[in-house]
Design an enzyme around this catalytic site. Structure first.
Site, PDB file in Angstrom:
ATOM      1  N   CYS A   1      -8.060  -1.309  10.475  1.00  0.00           N
ATOM      2  CA  CYS A   1      -9.192  -1.109   9.559  1.00  0.00           C
ATOM      3  C   CYS A   1      -9.406  -2.291   8.608  1.00  0.00           C
ATOM      4  O   CYS A   1     -10.405  -2.339   7.905  1.00  0.00           O
ATOM      5  CB  CYS A   1      -9.007   0.174   8.764  1.00  0.00           C
ATOM      6  SG  CYS A   1      -7.556   0.171   7.687  1.00  0.00           S
TER       7      CYS A   1
ATOM      8  N   HIS B   1      -6.257   2.102  -9.552  1.00  0.00           N
ATOM      9  CA  HIS B   1      -6.885   2.437  -8.274  1.00  0.00           C
ATOM     10  C   HIS B   1      -6.141   1.681  -7.180  1.00  0.00           C
ATOM     11  O   HIS B   1      -5.917   0.470  -7.278  1.00  0.00           O
ATOM     12  CB  HIS B   1      -8.355   2.013  -8.293  1.00  0.00           C
ATOM     13  CG  HIS B   1      -9.030   2.119  -6.968  1.00  0.00           C
ATOM     14  ND1 HIS B   1      -9.441   3.321  -6.432  1.00  0.00           N
ATOM     15  CD2 HIS B   1      -9.349   1.167  -6.057  1.00  0.00           C
ATOM     16  CE1 HIS B   1      -9.998   3.099  -5.244  1.00  0.00           C
ATOM     17  NE2 HIS B   1      -9.953   1.798  -5.005  1.00  0.00           N
TER      18      HIS B   1
ATOM     19  N   HIS C   1      -7.793   4.658  -0.748  1.00  0.00           N
ATOM     20  CA  HIS C   1      -8.173   6.019  -0.358  1.00  0.00           C
ATOM     21  C   HIS C   1      -7.200   6.530   0.701  1.00  0.00           C
ATOM     22  O   HIS C   1      -6.535   5.735   1.374  1.00  0.00           O
ATOM     23  CB  HIS C   1      -9.598   6.032   0.192  1.00  0.00           C
ATOM     24  CG  HIS C   1     -10.618   5.733  -0.862  1.00  0.00           C
ATOM     25  ND1 HIS C   1     -10.962   4.450  -1.209  1.00  0.00           N
ATOM     26  CD2 HIS C   1     -11.350   6.555  -1.654  1.00  0.00           C
ATOM     27  CE1 HIS C   1     -11.863   4.488  -2.175  1.00  0.00           C
ATOM     28  NE2 HIS C   1     -12.119   5.758  -2.460  1.00  0.00           N
TER      29      HIS C   1
ATOM     30  N   ASP D   1      -6.677  10.693   9.257  1.00  0.00           N
ATOM     31  CA  ASP D   1      -6.718  10.179  10.630  1.00  0.00           C
ATOM     32  C   ASP D   1      -5.541   9.250  10.935  1.00  0.00           C
ATOM     33  O   ASP D   1      -5.645   8.351  11.747  1.00  0.00           O
ATOM     34  CB  ASP D   1      -8.049   9.452  10.884  1.00  0.00           C
ATOM     35  CG  ASP D   1      -8.274   8.268   9.947  1.00  0.00           C
ATOM     36  OD1 ASP D   1      -7.404   7.973   9.100  1.00  0.00           O
ATOM     37  OD2 ASP D   1      -9.326   7.618  10.065  1.00  0.00           O
TER      38      ASP D   1
ATOM     39  N   CYS E   1      -5.010   4.070   2.995  1.00  0.00           N
ATOM     40  CA  CYS E   1      -5.687   2.792   3.176  1.00  0.00           C
ATOM     41  C   CYS E   1      -5.733   2.111   1.805  1.00  0.00           C
ATOM     42  O   CYS E   1      -6.491   2.510   0.929  1.00  0.00           O
ATOM     43  CB  CYS E   1      -7.089   3.062   3.722  1.00  0.00           C
ATOM     44  SG  CYS E   1      -8.013   1.600   4.135  1.00  0.00           S
TER      45      CYS E   1
END
Length: 144
Positions: free
Chosen positions: A71, A107, A110, A114, A124
């Protein structure tokens, strides 16, 4: 939500500069920005060790849980228990689950459903929100 570690924006900026963090680290960790895919220093980093929050140093992931999700961001299947807080994120016209450091609220990225077995999760993460620590060297065996 209030986190155990609280700092002003100027204090976070100074701390990240002192650590030599990536230029986008403040925007990512304190303003929930996202680094561009395939640009982070940990996306294809496979050394043994652990990944920690760039802001407060809290341990977030062990390297053995990192996998190549294809990704463009470092992905992990399992977080250190209690290290990450999850929040519903409705930004950018999507429904996602944001991950933040439970200790300082940085932060991180996320989490998606999956990932690989056994957890089925894909954390991720932004490389700019992480710092890698190699395992401590084991003591040398005494010479005969």
């Amino acid at each position: 939500m209030t986190h155990p570690i609280q700092k002003t924006d100027d204090e976070w900026r100074a701390l990240l500069a002192e650590k030599g963090a990536e230029p986008v680290a403040y925007q990512v960790t304190r303003q929930a920005a996202t680094e561009r895919p395939y640009t982070g220093k940990y996306e294809q980093h496979w050394a043994d060790g652990s990944y920690h929050c760039i802001c407060c140093g809290s341990k977030l992931f062990e390297s053995g849980t990192k996998f190549d999700a294809g990704c463009g961001w470092p992905s992990f299947s399992l977080a250190i228990p209690g290290a990450i807080e999850e929040r519903r994120d409705l930004s950018h016209g999507m429904v996602r689950v944001e991950t933040v450091c439970a200790n300082c609220g940085a932060h991180l990225g996320h989490v998606f459903p999956d990932g690989p077995a056994p957890t089925g999760l894909r954390y991720c993460m932004n490389s700019a929100s992480l710092e890698f620590q190699a395992p401590p060297e084991s003591p040398s065996a005494p010479s005969p």
